[in-house]
Design an enzyme around this catalytic site. Structure first.
Site: not given
Ligand code: DQA
Length: 143
Positions: A9-10, A17, A22, A73, A76, A97, A99, A106
């Site tokens: 998501p997102n 965003r 990011y 990735n 959330a 994984e 990020h 964070r």
């Molecule tokens: C994320 C880190 C997560 O905590 C966050 O909710 C994201 C992006 C990252 O790529 O740093 O949506 O996975």
């Protein structure tokens, strides 16, 4: 070799965003970087993004038997989803994984990663380059 690069998501909102966290590059740029990197390494790559947990589970399940490695990735859902953890365990495909941000620096709620238990490695805080590093780890595993 076929790799699947999954974004949760997102991550379709990259570039819009929270650019201070990011970055300013959009999701399309990420897709281009991944596909160029795959071509340079001589592997196949497919990208998938969804904002919906069940769709992500479905896509992981659909990779069973036809995919050699997953870069994920989960956004959330990293911090909430046992379903994604179980899906990666179920298919048994080597998974890394990723990020974009350094989640370890964070909020407290970002310190838990459910999916990590099913992953060969975690790359965090390397920006979009982290996806390419994850691909290299999976390609290297296979070589
Ligand atoms: C994320 C880190 C997560 O905590 C966050 O909710 C994201 C992006 C990252 O790529 O740093 O949506 O996975």
């Amino acid at each position: 070799m076929k790799l699947l690069i999954i974004n949760g998501p997102n991550l379709n909102m990259l570039g819009i965003r929270e650019p201070g966290i990011y970055g300013t590059e959009g999701y399309e740029t990420l897709c281009r970087m991944v596909l160029d990197h795959a071509a340079a390494r001589g592997v196949e790559a497919e990208l998938y993004q969804s904002n919906h947990e069940g769709d992500l589970v479905d896509r992981i399940q659909a990779a069973y038997g036809n995919t050699d490695g997953i870069v994920i990735n989960p956004g959330a859902y990293t911090h909430t989803s046992v379903a994604l953890l179980d899906a990666v365990k179920a298919v048994g495909i080597p998974t890394v994984e990723v990020h974009i941000s350094d989640v370890s620096a964070r909020e407290a709620f970002r310190q838990v990663s459910y999916i990590r238990a099913a992953c060969a490695a975690t790359i965090s805080g390397h920006g979009l380059r982290g996806y390419l590093e994850a691909m290299d780890l999976l390609i290297g595993d296979r070589a």
